[in-house]
Design a protein around this motif. Structure first.
Motif, PDB file in Angstrom:
ATOM      1  N   GLU A 371      -1.197  -3.352   5.546  1.00 14.43           N
ATOM      2  CA  GLU A 371      -1.634  -4.675   5.106  1.00 14.43           C
ATOM      3  C   GLU A 371      -2.886  -4.593   4.252  1.00 14.43           C
ATOM      4  N   ILE A 372      -3.932  -3.919   4.741  1.00 16.93           N
ATOM      5  CA  ILE A 372      -5.161  -3.829   3.952  1.00 16.93           C
ATOM      6  C   ILE A 372      -4.947  -2.963   2.712  1.00 16.93           C
ATOM      7  N   LEU A 373      -4.073  -1.977   2.798  1.00 15.09           N
ATOM      8  CA  LEU A 373      -3.827  -1.125   1.639  1.00 15.09           C
ATOM      9  C   LEU A 373      -3.091  -1.873   0.531  1.00 15.09           C
ATOM     10  N   ALA A 374      -2.472  -3.003   0.889  1.00 18.42           N
ATOM     11  CA  ALA A 374      -1.784  -3.825  -0.107  1.00 18.42           C
ATOM     12  C   ALA A 374      -2.667  -4.937  -0.667  1.00 18.42           C
ATOM     13  N   VAL A 375      -3.833  -5.141  -0.069  1.00 20.18           N
ATOM     14  CA  VAL A 375      -4.741  -6.193  -0.538  1.00 20.18           C
ATOM     15  C   VAL A 375      -5.391  -5.740  -1.847  1.00 20.18           C
ATOM     16  N   PRO A 376      -5.326  -6.573  -2.896  1.00 23.22           N
ATOM     17  CA  PRO A 376      -5.957  -6.176  -4.164  1.00 23.22           C
ATOM     18  C   PRO A 376      -7.472  -6.127  -4.045  1.00 23.22           C
ATOM     19  N   GLU A 377      -8.098  -5.409  -4.940  1.00 17.53           N
ATOM     20  CA  GLU A 377      -9.548  -5.280  -4.920  1.00 17.53           C
ATOM     21  C   GLU A 377     -10.205  -6.611  -5.247  1.00 17.53           C
TER      22      GLU A 377
END
Length: 530
Positions: A371-377
């Motif tokens: 989930e966090i790895l898919a969150v954009p910067e």
């Protein structure tokens, strides 16, 4: 724990919207821009469920008395805009009522969370003098004393720790001493003492103890009086004695079920006595109240509600408690809307960014790593750093040391000079430096180097325990005691004595920290097995 510094930091956080509309100056963030809890009703109405409060005033209009009392209740619940409107309605219903004019001036004045601009103070002083003149013509001694006190406050400034606040607290205390059986007057004094503090920690704690004494006068005979409970929770936290408020915090939410701020307030006590899960849950209840009120006012949730003052504070405090407790369901329910709202922001105060950082931490620590790895910067600088930290925590959970170190390297955590007064950016930089040290330790643990990990975590611990950073904030700026991680690393390396020492240090800052208690239990188990 809560003190002069954390109270001041909190004042810059409450009610700040994570958008380009947020003012660039901390001073503006403490002014009228956010001085509202909820939008007042379109037409005047008495609002129930906000707790107790009331004072018999000189009016022959029953509805004016009712709206005045309701204004006191709303103000004590920090429903600021609604309180002012209730007082204005009381004044409209009885234009000859001196205390109704006083009520407008008092309810619209500075609070422990919001100052007023000099221009606003001029208007408040004019109102206070009008009320004073009206009371002088025919008011009773109590009303004359109250109006005189408010004029003194606004004449000398007024606004968290200024001379007018101390003068007002002194005056309110004298009035309370003259009316020792009046719960409302004693609560006025408790509130006034909270606002009489300063940046000096000793003076702030001294004022907090005066506030506690004023509230205790009420709670000893009336333990369900919500204004006194509210101010007692604040004062006991600042004074470093949060456990004293625990019996009253236990009942506050049920006494004021529509007041999102009072539903939230027990978390200030629960957190510091180690009831972290409950600190998260009461804030979730407060957020649910805001969502319901926002829906009634046609404010589109969830992103739109971040413009409602105290909502961001409820969310971040709830995340803080849930993270400490390991309550993934509560933490993620609170965190996901804040992450979504913050991603589109390109300008915000450093204090707002720091407040939102916990939402990224929750995803990194408690959600599926994907989930966090898919969150954009995000666009905001501090949140970029915490986004990298959260990704690093996710990679650590996956056992990918090289990826942890890559995320660590992306965090801007270069050494910085000691902060200057009111340098709120410094807190954010210090948080990022801690994040870098923690990821360094995480990677070392994966690499099977517990001694190096312990050294990294100790470096982070010292940053966290810096006198200017410490465990301050509401909730504390860093989500957990880094000493806990240090204790885990020392335990992994077989240093039982060092692990116990680190865990004990963690528990001094965060009582009943579950992770530190688990380390102590593991130490005893190993010793017993020898």
């Amino acid at each position: 724990m809560g003190g002069a510094k954390s109270m001041r930091i909190q004042a810059t956080i409450l009610g700040l919207l994570l958008t380009a509309a947020v003012p660039a100056s901390p001073a503006l963030a403490q002014s009228h821009a956010g001085h509202a809890d909820m939008v007042a009703p379109a037409t005047p109405q008495l609002l129930s469920g906000y707790g107790g409060g009331g004072l018999k005033i000189d009016t022959q209009v029953p509805q004016a008395q009712a709206f005045f009392d309701n204004g006191l209740q709303l103000a004590a619940a920090f429903a600021h805009a609604a309180a002012v409107e209730a007082m204005k309605e009381a004044r409209r219903l009885d234009p000859a009522c001196a205390m109704c004019v006083w009520g407008v001036a008092w309810a619209d004045g500075p609070t422990i969370n919001y100052n007023k601009t000099p221009e606003e103070m001029k208007g408040l002083l004019k109102l206070a003098r009008e009320a004073q003149a009206m009371a002088a013509k025919g008011g009773d001694p109590l009303e004359k004393a109250l109006t005189d006190a408010l004029v003194v406050r606004y004449t000398k400034g007024g606004g968290w720790g200024q001379p007018g606040d101390l003068a007002f607290a002194d005056a309110m205390q004298k009035i309370s001493d003259q009316h020792p059986d009046n719960d409302q007057i004693a609560s006025f004094a408790a509130d006034a003492w909270l606002q009489a503090g300063s940046e000096d920690e000793a003076k702030m704690k001294a004022a907090a103890r005066r506030s506690m004494a004023a509230a205790e006068r009420v709670l000893g005979r009336n333990p369900t009086y919500t204004p006194a409970i509210h101010f007692y929770i604040h004062a006991s936290e600042i004074a470093g004695e949060p456990a004293k408020a625990e019996p009253f915090a236990n009942r506050l939410g049920a006494l004021a079920p529509n007041a999102q701020h009072l539903v939230h307030m027990p978390s200030h006590t629960f957190y510091w006595v180690g009831r972290y899960r409950e600190a998260g849950l009461v804030n979730r209840q407060a957020v649910e109240i805001v969502y319901a009120q926002a829906k009634a006012m046609a404010v589109p949730p969830p992103a739109g509600v971040f413009g409602v003052p105290y909502h961001l504070h409820n969310v971040t405090f709830g995340i803080g408690g849930a993270l400490m407790a390991g309550d993934a369901e509560t933490a993620l329910w609170l965190a996901r809307p804040l992450v979504t709202a913050s991603l589109s922001a390109d300008k915000a105060l450093a204090s707002s960014q720091r407040a939102a950082a916990g939402a990224y931490v929750a995803l990194g620590i408690l959600a599926d790593p994907r989930e966090i790895l898919a969150v954009p910067e995000p666009r905001l600088p501090m949140l970029k750093g915490m986004w990298h930290y959260a990704r690093g925590e996710a990679f650590a959970r996956l056992g990918r040391a090289a990826d942890v170190r890559r995320e660590q390297a992306a965090i801007p955590a270069a050494p910085e000079p000691k902060r200057k007064k009111d340098d709120y950016d410094w807190y954010g930089r210090q948080t990022l430096r801690i994040a870098s040290a923690v990821l360094d330790g995480r990677a070392a643990m994966i690499e099977g180097k517990p001694a190096l990990a312990a050294a990294a975590f100790e470096r982070g611990s010292l940053l966290q325990e810096d006198a200017d950073y410490g465990y301050s904030g509401d909730p504390p700026a860093w989500w957990s005691p880094v000493r806990r991680f240090e204790a885990e690393a020392r335990l992994a390396g077989g240093d039982l004595a060092g692990a116990k020492q680190s865990a004990d240090k963690a528990l001094k800052g965060r009582p009943l920290d579950p992770g530190s208690l688990a380390v102590l239990a593991a130490i005893e188990s190993r010793r017993a097995a020898r």
